[in-house]
Each structure stands twice: as C-alpha cells, then as structure tokens.
Design a protein around this motif. Sequence first.
Motif, PDB file in Angstrom:
ATOM      1  N   VAL B 219       0.850  -1.199   0.000  1.00 12.84           N
ATOM      2  CA  VAL B 219       0.000   0.000   0.000  1.00 12.84           C
ATOM      3  C   VAL B 219       0.883   1.246   0.000  1.00 12.84           C
ATOM      4  O   VAL B 219       0.549   2.265  -0.617  1.00 12.84           O
ATOM      5  CB  VAL B 219      -1.014  -0.009   1.177  1.00 12.84           C
ATOM      6  N   HIS B 220       2.038   1.161   0.645  1.00 14.33           N
ATOM      7  CA  HIS B 220       2.949   2.314   0.660  1.00 14.33           C
ATOM      8  C   HIS B 220       3.345   2.698  -0.767  1.00 14.33           C
ATOM      9  O   HIS B 220       3.305   3.873  -1.135  1.00 14.33           O
ATOM     10  CB  HIS B 220       4.191   1.984   1.503  1.00 14.33           C
ATOM     11  N   ASN B 221       3.709   1.717  -1.564  1.00 15.83           N
ATOM     12  CA  ASN B 221       4.145   2.022  -2.929  1.00 15.83           C
ATOM     13  C   ASN B 221       2.983   2.421  -3.829  1.00 15.83           C
ATOM     14  O   ASN B 221       3.146   3.221  -4.743  1.00 15.83           O
ATOM     15  CB  ASN B 221       4.882   0.820  -3.537  1.00 15.83           C
ATOM     16  N   ARG B 222       1.810   1.841  -3.566  1.00 14.27           N
ATOM     17  CA  ARG B 222       0.651   2.247  -4.367  1.00 14.27           C
ATOM     18  C   ARG B 222       0.406   3.740  -4.177  1.00 14.27           C
ATOM     19  O   ARG B 222       0.169   4.466  -5.125  1.00 14.27           O
ATOM     20  CB  ARG B 222      -0.597   1.442  -3.967  1.00 14.27           C
ATOM     21  N   GLY B 247      14.879   2.032 -13.447  1.00 13.79           N
ATOM     22  CA  GLY B 247      15.158   3.469 -13.556  1.00 13.79           C
ATOM     23  C   GLY B 247      14.520   4.247 -12.420  1.00 13.79           C
ATOM     24  O   GLY B 247      13.605   3.791 -11.743  1.00 13.79           O
ATOM     25  N   SER B 248      15.044   5.432 -12.215  1.00 17.83           N
ATOM     26  CA  SER B 248      14.644   6.245 -11.070  1.00 17.83           C
ATOM     27  C   SER B 248      13.260   6.875 -11.241  1.00 17.83           C
ATOM     28  O   SER B 248      12.791   7.096 -12.348  1.00 17.83           O
ATOM     29  CB  SER B 248      15.695   7.336 -10.885  1.00 17.83           C
ATOM     30  N   GLN B 249      12.642   7.137 -10.096  1.00 18.65           N
ATOM     31  CA  GLN B 249      11.359   7.840 -10.090  1.00 18.65           C
ATOM     32  C   GLN B 249      11.293   8.699  -8.841  1.00 18.65           C
ATOM     33  O   GLN B 249      11.828   8.344  -7.797  1.00 18.65           O
ATOM     34  CB  GLN B 249      10.211   6.824 -10.046  1.00 18.65           C
ATOM     35  N   GLU B 250      10.625   9.861  -8.944  1.00 18.78           N
ATOM     36  CA  GLU B 250      10.412  10.712  -7.769  1.00 18.78           C
ATOM     37  C   GLU B 250       9.301  10.080  -6.923  1.00 18.78           C
ATOM     38  O   GLU B 250       8.240   9.714  -7.434  1.00 18.78           O
ATOM     39  CB  GLU B 250      10.015  12.110  -8.250  1.00 18.78           C
ATOM     40  N   VAL B 251       9.579   9.926  -5.640  1.00 19.05           N
ATOM     41  CA  VAL B 251       8.623   9.287  -4.730  1.00 19.05           C
ATOM     42  C   VAL B 251       7.959  10.348  -3.854  1.00 19.05           C
ATOM     43  O   VAL B 251       8.622  11.269  -3.378  1.00 19.05           O
ATOM     44  CB  VAL B 251       9.333   8.227  -3.850  1.00 19.05           C
ATOM     45  N   HIS B 252       6.650  10.212  -3.664  1.00 20.59           N
ATOM     46  CA  HIS B 252       5.900  11.184  -2.850  1.00 20.59           C
ATOM     47  C   HIS B 252       5.571  10.558  -1.499  1.00 20.59           C
ATOM     48  O   HIS B 252       4.471  10.080  -1.266  1.00 20.59           O
ATOM     49  CB  HIS B 252       4.647  11.633  -3.609  1.00 20.59           C
ATOM     50  N   TYR B 253       6.558  10.602  -0.600  1.00 22.10           N
ATOM     51  CA  TYR B 253       6.399   9.940   0.697  1.00 22.10           C
ATOM     52  C   TYR B 253       5.242  10.507   1.516  1.00 22.10           C
ATOM     53  O   TYR B 253       4.646   9.801   2.321  1.00 22.10           O
ATOM     54  CB  TYR B 253       7.706  10.027   1.499  1.00 22.10           C
ATOM     55  N   GLU B 254       4.933  11.775   1.288  1.00 21.58           N
ATOM     56  CA  GLU B 254       3.876  12.415   2.080  1.00 21.58           C
ATOM     57  C   GLU B 254       2.491  11.818   1.770  1.00 21.58           C
ATOM     58  O   GLU B 254       1.542  12.025   2.521  1.00 21.58           O
ATOM     59  CB  GLU B 254       3.876  13.938   1.875  1.00 21.58           C
ATOM     60  N   ALA B 255       2.388  11.058   0.692  1.00 23.34           N
ATOM     61  CA  ALA B 255       1.094  10.467   0.342  1.00 23.34           C
ATOM     62  C   ALA B 255       0.720   9.289   1.252  1.00 23.34           C
ATOM     63  O   ALA B 255      -0.414   8.826   1.239  1.00 23.34           O
ATOM     64  CB  ALA B 255       1.102  10.003  -1.115  1.00 23.34           C
ATOM     65  N   TYR B 256       1.666   8.818   2.058  1.00 26.77           N
ATOM     66  CA  TYR B 256       1.374   7.745   3.014  1.00 26.77           C
ATOM     67  C   TYR B 256       1.200   8.379   4.386  1.00 26.77           C
ATOM     68  O   TYR B 256       1.918   9.331   4.726  1.00 26.77           O
ATOM     69  CB  TYR B 256       2.530   6.735   3.035  1.00 26.77           C
ATOM     70  N   GLN B 331      13.217   2.908   9.002  1.00 28.78           N
ATOM     71  CA  GLN B 331      12.292   2.042   9.738  1.00 28.78           C
ATOM     72  C   GLN B 331      10.852   2.105   9.222  1.00 28.78           C
ATOM     73  O   GLN B 331      10.071   1.223   9.511  1.00 28.78           O
ATOM     74  CB  GLN B 331      12.324   2.382  11.219  1.00 28.78           C
ATOM     75  N   THR B 332      10.509   3.154   8.458  1.00 29.12           N
ATOM     76  CA  THR B 332       9.117   3.233   8.001  1.00 29.12           C
ATOM     77  C   THR B 332       8.766   2.028   7.137  1.00 29.12           C
ATOM     78  O   THR B 332       7.744   1.387   7.353  1.00 29.12           O
ATOM     79  CB  THR B 332       8.845   4.514   7.186  1.00 29.12           C
ATOM     80  N   ILE B 333       9.615   1.712   6.167  1.00 33.21           N
ATOM     81  CA  ILE B 333       9.271   0.611   5.262  1.00 33.21           C
ATOM     82  C   ILE B 333      10.263  -0.543   5.317  1.00 33.21           C
ATOM     83  O   ILE B 333       9.969  -1.637   4.872  1.00 33.21           O
ATOM     84  CB  ILE B 333       9.131   1.096   3.796  1.00 33.21           C
ATOM     85  N   TRP B 334      11.462  -0.296   5.863  1.00 29.04           N
ATOM     86  CA  TRP B 334      12.485  -1.333   5.895  1.00 29.04           C
ATOM     87  C   TRP B 334      12.788  -1.731   7.326  1.00 29.04           C
ATOM     88  O   TRP B 334      12.224  -1.186   8.261  1.00 29.04           O
ATOM     89  CB  TRP B 334      13.742  -0.832   5.168  1.00 29.04           C
ATOM     90  N   GLY B 335      13.681  -2.695   7.496  1.00 29.96           N
ATOM     91  CA  GLY B 335      13.943  -3.243   8.834  1.00 29.96           C
ATOM     92  C   GLY B 335      12.889  -4.297   9.139  1.00 29.96           C
ATOM     93  O   GLY B 335      11.872  -4.405   8.441  1.00 29.96           O
ATOM     94  N   PRO B 336      13.124  -5.103  10.195  1.00 27.34           N
ATOM     95  CA  PRO B 336      12.209  -6.224  10.479  1.00 27.34           C
ATOM     96  C   PRO B 336      10.783  -5.795  10.827  1.00 27.34           C
ATOM     97  O   PRO B 336       9.869  -6.606  10.766  1.00 27.34           O
ATOM     98  CB  PRO B 336      12.855  -6.930  11.675  1.00 27.34           C
ATOM     99  N   PHE B 337      10.595  -4.507  11.180  1.00 29.68           N
ATOM    100  CA  PHE B 337       9.239  -4.024  11.470  1.00 29.68           C
ATOM    101  C   PHE B 337       8.776  -3.007  10.430  1.00 29.68           C
ATOM    102  O   PHE B 337       7.806  -2.298  10.627  1.00 29.68           O
ATOM    103  CB  PHE B 337       9.182  -3.433  12.890  1.00 29.68           C
ATOM    104  N   GLY B 338       9.492  -2.914   9.315  1.00 30.19           N
ATOM    105  CA  GLY B 338       9.118  -1.977   8.260  1.00 30.19           C
ATOM    106  C   GLY B 338       7.874  -2.462   7.527  1.00 30.19           C
ATOM    107  O   GLY B 338       7.602  -3.661   7.471  1.00 30.19           O
ATOM    108  N   ARG B 339       7.160  -1.513   6.954  1.00 32.16           N
ATOM    109  CA  ARG B 339       5.884  -1.870   6.308  1.00 32.16           C
ATOM    110  C   ARG B 339       6.098  -2.670   5.018  1.00 32.16           C
ATOM    111  O   ARG B 339       5.317  -3.550   4.702  1.00 32.16           O
ATOM    112  CB  ARG B 339       5.056  -0.612   6.004  1.00 32.16           C
ATOM    113  N   ASN B 340       7.132  -2.341   4.240  1.00 31.02           N
ATOM    114  CA  ASN B 340       7.303  -3.031   2.954  1.00 31.02           C
ATOM    115  C   ASN B 340       8.076  -4.345   3.065  1.00 31.02           C
ATOM    116  O   ASN B 340       7.740  -5.327   2.405  1.00 31.02           O
ATOM    117  CB  ASN B 340       8.044  -2.134   1.953  1.00 31.02           C
ATOM    118  N   LEU B 341       9.113  -4.343   3.896  1.00 27.92           N
ATOM    119  CA  LEU B 341       9.963  -5.531   3.939  1.00 27.92           C
ATOM    120  C   LEU B 341       9.164  -6.754   4.398  1.00 27.92           C
ATOM    121  O   LEU B 341       9.299  -7.842   3.844  1.00 27.92           O
ATOM    122  CB  LEU B 341      11.170  -5.299   4.854  1.00 27.92           C
TER     123      LEU B 341
END
Lengths: 161, 408
Positions: B219-222, B247-256, B331-341
């Motif tokens: 959902v974070h990436n969506r 390839g690279s893309q601009e990410v809008h982190y504020e949308a989560y 830690q938001t999306i990565w690490g053992p408690f990250g949302r995406n990992l």
Amino acid sequence: MTIRAATRKDLDTAVRELIYRSCLRLDEGDFPGWLELCAPDLRYTITAYSPEIRQEMTWLDHDRDGMEGLFKMLPKHNSDHSPLTRHASVYLVEVDEERGEAAAVTSVVVYRTALDGGATDLFAVGKYFDNINLEGETPLLAGRNVRLDTRELGIGSHFPL
Amino acid sequence: MGRTAEQWKQKPPLPKTHYVDTRVYTDEGIFEEEKEKIFAKTWMLACHESELPAPNDYRTYHHPAGVNLIVVRGEDDRVRSFFNVCPHRGNTILYSPSGNAKRMTCIFHAWSFDSEGNCVGLPREKAGYCSGGDCSVSRDDLGLREVKTQVGYGGFVYVNLDDGCEPLEDHIGPALDTIIEQIDTEPLEVFSYHRAVVNTNYKLWHDTNSEFYHDYLHVHNRLTSMKQEGYFERKMIPYPNGHAEVGSQEVHYEAYEGGKGRAEAGFPGVEGNPWSLIDLFPGYSYNLRASVLRVDSQIPLGPNKTAIEYRSLGLKSDTVEQRRQRVLDNQTIWGPFGRNLHEDLLAVDGQGRAIQNGSRYVLHAREEDSTIHDEVGMRHFYAEWSRRMGRLAGDPTKAVALEKPARA
Ligand code: FES
Ligand SMILES: [Fe+2]
C-alpha cells in the motif's frame, strides 16, 4: 487512586498491572485499548544492538501520533496475521514519587502461533524498558523501549511487541 | 475453468525464456550445482568496509559455497579474506561475528595468525616439529587459505573463491553507473544490519527485487509511487552478466499516513526523493531511496532456504540529526518491522511453500517496452543463470551449451 493517596505498594502494583494489561491488549489486537494505557507524550521504540556492525539500531520509533497512524494503516497492509503472544515478567519497578513517575524493567518473550495449524514458535526475546507517568488517575505508559535480544526475526512483523 | 492435472503439467505456450520450471527452486542437485558453478566462481558481497574501520578489525562471513570466511583489515589498511578454518585440527578460528584481533588465535591449541594470514604462533613448536634437529614443518606451510578480495562500489567488500576469477570491475561492468556518484563520492557507513532466514529459494527473493509489478503488494508504494506521475515511464535496464536496473522515479512519501520527504539527509548528487534499484547477479541489490541505501545480499542455505542480509547505510560524515533522519526513514518501510519488507518476505515465504507443494511453472512473460511492469529484469537474470548452469531455467532437466546470454 491519585499519587498522593496511594501507598508505595499500591503504586508498585499499579505499575505492574499497567505493564501486564498492555501485553494483554496487544495480544488481543485491541490497539485503541492499548493507546488508552499510553500518555499523550508516548514514545515507543524497538531497538537492538548488532554485534555484527557493533552498533545500536532502531527498528521502530514512533510518538503517539505515529502509533495511531501505524494502527490506522494496518488493515490496508498485507500482514502475517498469526497471533503474537507476549509473556512478561516485571523484574524491577522504581517509583519516583517526587517526580510522579516510575521506571520499570520487564522481561518479555514473544511467541507466534501459526494461523494454519496452530503451531507455536518462539518469535523474540527481550526486555521492556518503560517510563510510567503517575500523575493522573491511573498510571500511563509514557515511554516504552522494546529492547530485543533476538535479531533474526524471520519474515518480521507489522505489529508492535 | 480450472486445469486438469495433465494441463497443469504442460509447458506454458510461451517462448522458453518467459517461464521458469519450479524445479530450479526445489532440486537438491541443481542447488549443489549452483554452489559449484555460480557461488564458488562469482564475486559475493561479504560485508561493508565500515564494519572493519580500524587495522585488525574483522568480520566473519558465511560464504554460500559452504565456507566460513574471515574478512580482516590489515595493518597496511588492506582488506583481506581467509577461510575461518584453523590449519591444525580444523577448528573455527574466530567465533564472534566481529571484533579486533592483532593475533587471531585458535582457542583449541593456541595457534595464532596475523591479518595477512601468516601463522605467527605455535605453542611448543620446536618440541613438536623439530625434535630430531631438522624441522618437519615450516610455518610457511601453515598459513591460512586466502580468498580474492576487492573493496568498491560504495565501500563493499566483495570476495571470490575462484583464484583465477575476473576482476570485480568486469563482473559489475556499468550496472552501478547510475548511482556511482551517490555511493562513491564519500565514505558510507552501515547503521542497521539484520538477517532474515526464510524458507524459500534465493532466486525468488532476487526476482522480487527485480520486478515492480508487485507494487500491488505494498500500500505504501501504491500511494507514494504508483499513483504518482512518471511511474509507468520507469524503465528496466538490463546490463551484462545478469544485472538489471529499475530506472529512477520521484517518490511522494507524504502520500502515506505520517510520511514526509527525505531531502534533509541525502547522498551526493541526490535532489528531491528519487528511488533507484539495481540488482546484481546472483543475489545482491542496491536500493537507494534518497536518504537510505539498502543493500541486500543473500546467503543461499539450501534449495528452499536462504539467509538474506539487509544493510542500511548513510554517510560516514552524517551529523547526529542527519543520521537520526535516515534511521527514521529506514524504519518506516524497511527493517524487520518496516511496512514493505515484511510484505515482501511474506510473499516470498508463501512462494516457498507453494513451490514445494504443487507449483509447476512460474511466468515471467509481461512485455511492456521494458517499462516498470515488464518482467524483463527476471528474464535477464535467468538468461545468465541458464548460461552459467548450462541448463534452461524453463527446462532444467536437459543440459545445453549457451555461449552468450539468451535474449532477455
Ligand atoms: S585446531 Fe586450531 S590450534 Fe589446533
Ligand atoms: Fe517489494
């Protein structure tokens, strides 16, 4: 019970009950109920020391709003819903009546029970280092550092421990 | 309508490069062959130089070809690697994953070694080996087994068990060019390390890093990527030797929920919130999300078991505030408690179970002009895998000679 009226023994018991209740609420997935046990200035962290890189690491770090946001988004995530069960033993409670707060150290073991088949595995061991606010009607959790000994956590988790 | 047993077993009606026979994920014989033909001959990422900052600092590494290694910084500042095996009676020399040892001393009979692999101590040497006058054993014959070692591409320590291997530069080629300024301008430092042992094949994890069609899982990436402008223009770029880049893309982190931009702590040459991901054959990834470089390296332990090492890095020169920002971003999306990992691991764990229990073929057949949902990254990986193994991933029972990578 207010801090003035309470005896030291009452306060010690109230702190222990708060910690045990916090485990029960998380075990039940009662996140609003868990937040009711927390002070407005809550800080919740999960940390561990890595002997591989010889560094302290932080794997979760949220204030109260952050924890609310995390709980709010949980249903939208794909999570492993195998329940986590916490087993806690409060080792130490130190009450500072003057400052209206307490510090507690709790040993925690977390088990994970597979949804399919119900086999239970050990998920993590560690300690809670808690700061408790004693100024209100009931004690409130103001700070919780979940200090993990376990660092190999398999597929990990979306849930606080 | 569901398929019959017969239909389920049939090869997909697709080009041979567009599907994989799941036996490449389950067969013990193929796994043993991968150890010999791939892991023992390819550059493997052992650790990062910041894990051994001072002379005589060491790290241990479990090499996927089945050897435990010591990576150690010499007093001449050079990083070398050796088998973590005592030449005497074969004990493990270093038990801790890291440390500092002027002399690496085996606990068993106290033989000791320096950071260049020389045997420098041997209790009662003369009494045991020189009793008749002439010495029967020379210390020169008692050194450690050294392993080819190169440091580069962001300060990572790469090792190769093959003494006659090509240089690391030839293996990586231009694959990391897009992010080289970011990772090689100033020293990096690891600030988070953890390992996930998962019951799945290492290639399935690499596949997950090599395809972005699975952004539907997150959902974070969506919210932060897929719904944002430019997402479908992101290109998959295959490089020689099985590597591939998204390839690279601009990410809008504020949308989560609760998210915010990552510009406060970047890397040299990074502006805004770009995201680049480069997958290196046979099982590493450089994943740069503006303020954090995550590097995955796999230690395959069996056909259905892999240990994935995750390192998150910032700059060595970080201020306290910059480092704190990176840790929070990580830690938001990565690490053992990250949302995406957790989501990625949940999926690859499920694949591990399915592949042991009924899965027959997996499809890598999407073609979309090499844009983000094109499955060309995986096809490119299996072309190299097939070439090295002398087996087609889509039909691994037959030996074939493939000189150049089959078309991706
Ligand atoms: S096995 Fe190491 S000194 Fe004997
Ligand atoms: Fe993913």
